[in-house]
Scaffold this motif. Structure first.
Motif, PDB file in Angstrom:
ATOM      1  N   UNK A 142      40.923  30.046  44.731  1.00  0.00           N
ATOM      2  CA  UNK A 142      41.425  30.980  43.725  1.00  0.00           C
ATOM      3  C   UNK A 142      40.353  31.174  42.663  1.00  0.00           C
ATOM      4  N   UNK A 143      39.836  32.397  42.600  1.00  0.00           N
ATOM      5  CA  UNK A 143      38.851  32.748  41.569  1.00  0.00           C
ATOM      6  C   UNK A 143      39.556  33.476  40.442  1.00  0.00           C
ATOM      7  N   UNK A 144      39.237  33.086  39.221  1.00  0.00           N
ATOM      8  CA  UNK A 144      39.888  33.687  38.053  1.00  0.00           C
ATOM      9  C   UNK A 144      38.826  34.112  37.047  1.00  0.00           C
ATOM     10  N   UNK A 145      38.923  35.359  36.599  1.00  0.00           N
ATOM     11  CA  UNK A 145      38.170  35.806  35.430  1.00  0.00           C
ATOM     12  C   UNK A 145      39.161  35.823  34.276  1.00  0.00           C
ATOM     13  N   UNK A 146      38.778  35.273  33.146  1.00  0.00           N
ATOM     14  CA  UNK A 146      39.734  35.189  32.043  1.00  0.00           C
ATOM     15  C   UNK A 146      39.118  35.605  30.717  1.00  0.00           C
ATOM     16  N   UNK A 147      39.936  36.276  29.901  1.00  0.00           N
ATOM     17  CA  UNK A 147      39.540  36.551  28.519  1.00  0.00           C
ATOM     18  C   UNK A 147      40.176  35.512  27.599  1.00  0.00           C
ATOM     19  N   UNK A 148      40.699  34.429  28.184  1.00  0.00           N
ATOM     20  CA  UNK A 148      41.185  33.318  27.372  1.00  0.00           C
ATOM     21  C   UNK A 148      42.454  32.668  27.861  1.00  0.00           C
ATOM     22  N   UNK A 149      43.524  33.438  28.009  1.00  0.00           N
ATOM     23  CA  UNK A 149      44.830  32.852  28.306  1.00  0.00           C
ATOM     24  C   UNK A 149      45.083  32.630  29.792  1.00  0.00           C
ATOM     25  N   UNK A 150      44.687  33.593  30.627  1.00  0.00           N
ATOM     26  CA  UNK A 150      44.940  33.452  32.062  1.00  0.00           C
ATOM     27  C   UNK A 150      44.279  32.194  32.610  1.00  0.00           C
ATOM     28  N   UNK A 151      43.063  31.909  32.170  1.00  0.00           N
ATOM     29  CA  UNK A 151      42.316  30.766  32.696  1.00  0.00           C
ATOM     30  C   UNK A 151      43.066  29.466  32.537  1.00  0.00           C
ATOM     31  N   UNK A 152      43.481  29.151  31.329  1.00  0.00           N
ATOM     32  CA  UNK A 152      44.182  27.894  31.083  1.00  0.00           C
ATOM     33  C   UNK A 152      45.529  27.871  31.790  1.00  0.00           C
ATOM     34  N   UNK A 166      40.408  25.943  42.639  1.00  0.00           N
ATOM     35  CA  UNK A 166      40.352  26.997  41.630  1.00  0.00           C
ATOM     36  C   UNK A 166      39.044  26.931  40.843  1.00  0.00           C
ATOM     37  N   UNK A 167      38.431  28.119  40.652  1.00  0.00           N
ATOM     38  CA  UNK A 167      37.250  28.237  39.793  1.00  0.00           C
ATOM     39  C   UNK A 167      37.551  29.317  38.760  1.00  0.00           C
ATOM     40  N   UNK A 168      37.424  28.961  37.491  1.00  0.00           N
ATOM     41  CA  UNK A 168      37.702  29.892  36.393  1.00  0.00           C
ATOM     42  C   UNK A 168      36.401  30.244  35.682  1.00  0.00           C
ATOM     43  N   UNK A 169      36.164  31.547  35.496  1.00  0.00           N
ATOM     44  CA  UNK A 169      35.013  32.042  34.743  1.00  0.00           C
ATOM     45  C   UNK A 169      35.501  32.691  33.445  1.00  0.00           C
ATOM     46  N   UNK A 170      34.853  32.344  32.334  1.00  0.00           N
ATOM     47  CA  UNK A 170      35.215  32.965  31.055  1.00  0.00           C
ATOM     48  C   UNK A 170      33.953  33.347  30.283  1.00  0.00           C
ATOM     49  N   UNK A 191      40.099  21.684  40.355  1.00  0.00           N
ATOM     50  CA  UNK A 191      39.786  22.783  39.440  1.00  0.00           C
ATOM     51  C   UNK A 191      38.356  22.676  38.912  1.00  0.00           C
ATOM     52  N   UNK A 192      37.804  23.837  38.539  1.00  0.00           N
ATOM     53  CA  UNK A 192      36.455  23.898  37.985  1.00  0.00           C
ATOM     54  C   UNK A 192      36.398  25.055  36.989  1.00  0.00           C
ATOM     55  N   UNK A 193      35.651  24.870  35.912  1.00  0.00           N
ATOM     56  CA  UNK A 193      35.584  25.874  34.839  1.00  0.00           C
ATOM     57  C   UNK A 193      34.121  26.155  34.517  1.00  0.00           C
ATOM     58  N   UNK A 194      33.789  27.435  34.344  1.00  0.00           N
ATOM     59  CA  UNK A 194      32.405  27.802  34.036  1.00  0.00           C
ATOM     60  C   UNK A 194      32.360  28.995  33.088  1.00  0.00           C
ATOM     61  N   UNK A 195      31.570  28.876  32.025  1.00  0.00           N
ATOM     62  CA  UNK A 195      31.325  30.014  31.136  1.00  0.00           C
ATOM     63  C   UNK A 195      30.256  30.908  31.753  1.00  0.00           C
ATOM     64  N   UNK A 196      30.324  32.208  31.437  1.00  0.00           N
ATOM     65  CA  UNK A 196      29.256  33.107  31.869  1.00  0.00           C
ATOM     66  C   UNK A 196      28.600  33.745  30.655  1.00  0.00           C
ATOM     67  N   UNK A 197      27.326  34.074  30.805  1.00  0.00           N
ATOM     68  CA  UNK A 197      26.616  34.805  29.757  1.00  0.00           C
ATOM     69  C   UNK A 197      26.966  36.280  29.930  1.00  0.00           C
TER      70      UNK A 197
END
Length: 500
Positions: A142-152, A166-170, A191-197
């Motif tokens: 499950x790949x998720x792009x989030x602007x804040x709330x969906x990710x968490x 699950x991998x979340x990008x914000x 689960x895994x979380x990663x910020x993007x530039x």
């Protein structure tokens, strides 16, 4: 009930396949071939039921390949008193603002204090049952792009769920400090979380591109995996949102705020268009609605679209006090365009291609007329967002977050412009404590400091508004994720994380 792709309506799938797959192979979104029709008698039959009982009925009309027992199991595991604090996870609170009565639908009593919990506490149950029906034995990535709330909310919903990763990008600088901490302290072995530039649109575009990259899809297949989505592009995310609008209508009737059959107005602060689209689907099913009021922040691409029929993302991007709406590509709008164009998949595919290649498209006069007849678009900048928070608190001693404030402000604009006093439901999408800096700046700017949790304490001391337990507990959680990547390196990050 079967589902089509918005960009190729020759593709026909079951509900389970639509949920498991998340997005069509052609990049289109799955939509029901037809919507169930609810009469006044249907709504009367829902009045005496609990939220969970109403949810089971709505879901059974859309998920026709699920058994009654399967749907009941999903609902009863998702909407518990333990998770949402009461048997009604989406309570209505009656207040006044500028002399107008408003009914605030609080959608943030779940485990991550945001409206996404209403869908993302049940989606894992939908998905695991869908996988068994359609892709037995495979692991869903499950790949998720989030602007804040969906990710968490997605991380919390899917943590340690069997057969899921699950991998979340914000966006690195595009979420609030509280949202960032919520994600980066997430527990769970899968689960895994990663910020993007970049911004949210970069993250969302990157995720959609990975979904449709043949090389990566083939690698997954070889490793007994498949992609799925927890963003609102997944029908299993959107469907639960329909329920709370139908339930709110029943609650208004029960509280004698309206009579059965009376129309209501609905106000939604939205960037990706999913939450307001769910309200529109409830209307198509038979819920009496007069106007859908689409509230944007300074990134007012939706406001301009509703008013002109031109969708143009070629504009300045603003990082605002309501970051969950800092979006210039509203992915769920595609579903509305499909409906308003008479299910014209070729036309929708053409518009979506123009958006990718030129950054803009213009709808036909017929579609524009449909939109302006049902939708009002307005926006609110940060100065007015904070002013509205303070005014509502001073007037009613009620504390709202920045996104809810945008909705209340735009509703006030609508009433001033039209004089329409139809009873209103305003979607309140997050706890004020998720955005403590901006909310504190609105009610007591002298108390602003550098520490997020000190500001939470100050906000509580000044306003008396209760701090949700999940936020109070964050302070002592260990940070697990500090990963950052370039937007164009997202595919490599996914492959490395999955070890494929």
């Amino acid at each position: 009930m079967l589902y089509n792709s918005t960009e190729n309506n020759k593709e026909v799938v079951s509900a389970a396949q639509a949920i498991a797959q998340g997005i069509s192979k052609d990049g289109g979104l799955f939509v029901p071939q037809e919507l169930p029709k609810y009469t006044e008698e249907t709504f009367k039959s829902l009045l005496g039921l609990s939220y969970n009982e109403r949810a089971k009925i709505v879901f059974s009309d859309f998920l026709t390949d699920f058994t009654e027992e399967e749907i009941a199991d999903c609902v009863d595991k998702a909407y518990t008193v333990e998770k949402f604090g009461s048997e009604c996870p989406a309570p209505l609170v009656a207040k006044k603002y500028n002399g107008n009565e408003i009914n605030i639908m609080e959608l943030w009593h779940g485990p991550t204090c945001a409206f996404k919990d209403m869908a993302l506490q049940i989606l894992p149950h939908f998905l695991t049952k869908s996988l068994k029906k359609t892709y037995d034995g495979k692991t869903a990535v499950i790949l998720v792009a989030t602007s804040g709330d969906t990710g968490k909310a997605a991380l919390e919903g899917f943590k340690d769920v069997d057969h899921t990763k699950m991998i979340v990008f914000y966006p690195e600088d595009g979420v609030s400090p509280m949202q960032k901490r919520q994600m980066n302290t997430q527990k769970g072995s899968n689960v895994n979380v990663c910020a993007i530039k970049g911004n949210f649109d970069d993250a969302q575009t990157g995720v959609k591109k990975i979904f449709t990259t043949d090389e990566i899809v083939e690698l997954l297949h070889k490793n007994d995996m498949l992609f799925s989505s927890a963003n609102s592009i997944n029908w299993g995310r959107l469907l639960p949102q329909i329920v709370y609008y139908i339930s709110a209508y029943c609650d208004l009737v029960n509280s004698k705020k309206i009579n059965m059959g009376d129309k209501i107005n609905i106000v939604v602060p939205t960037g990706n268009f999913g939450n307001i689209l769910a309200a529109y689907y409830a209307y198509c099913m038979g819920m009496p609605v007069n106007k859908f009021i689409c509230a944007s922040n300074q990134n007012n691409v939706l406001t301009d679209f509703i008013n002109t029929g031109v969708y143009d993302k070629n504009r300045q991007f603003y990082a605002t006090a309501s970051p969950s709406m800092d979006i210039l590509v509203s992915s769920n709008l595609e579903r509305l365009l499909y409906k308003f164009s008479g299910n014209n998949d070729e036309l929708v595919a053409k518009w979506m291609n123009q958006l990718k290649t030129e950054g803009k498209y213009e709808v036909t006069d017929e579609v524009k007329k449909e939109i302006t007849s049902k939708f009002f678009g307005g926006f609110c900048d940060d100065t007015n967002t904070k002013a509205t928070i303070k005014e509502l608190f001073d007037e009613e001693k009620y504390l709202c977050d920045t996104h809810t404030s945008v909705a209340i402000n735009v509703y006030n604009q609508y009433v001033e412009k039209t004089g329409d006093k139809t009873p209103v439901v305003i979607a309140s999408t997050a706890s004020p404590y998720k955005f403590s800096h901006s909310v504190l700046e609105a009610v007591a700017p002298e108390a602003i400091c550098d520490d997020e949790f000190t500001m939470v304490d100050e906000l509580n001391k000044i306003t008396g508004a209760e701090v949700p337990k999940p936020i109070a507990e964050l302070k002592n959680l260990e940070v697990r994720f500090n990963n950052v990547t370039d937007a164009d390196k997202m595919p490599e990050y996914v492959k490395n994380t999955l070890g494929i």
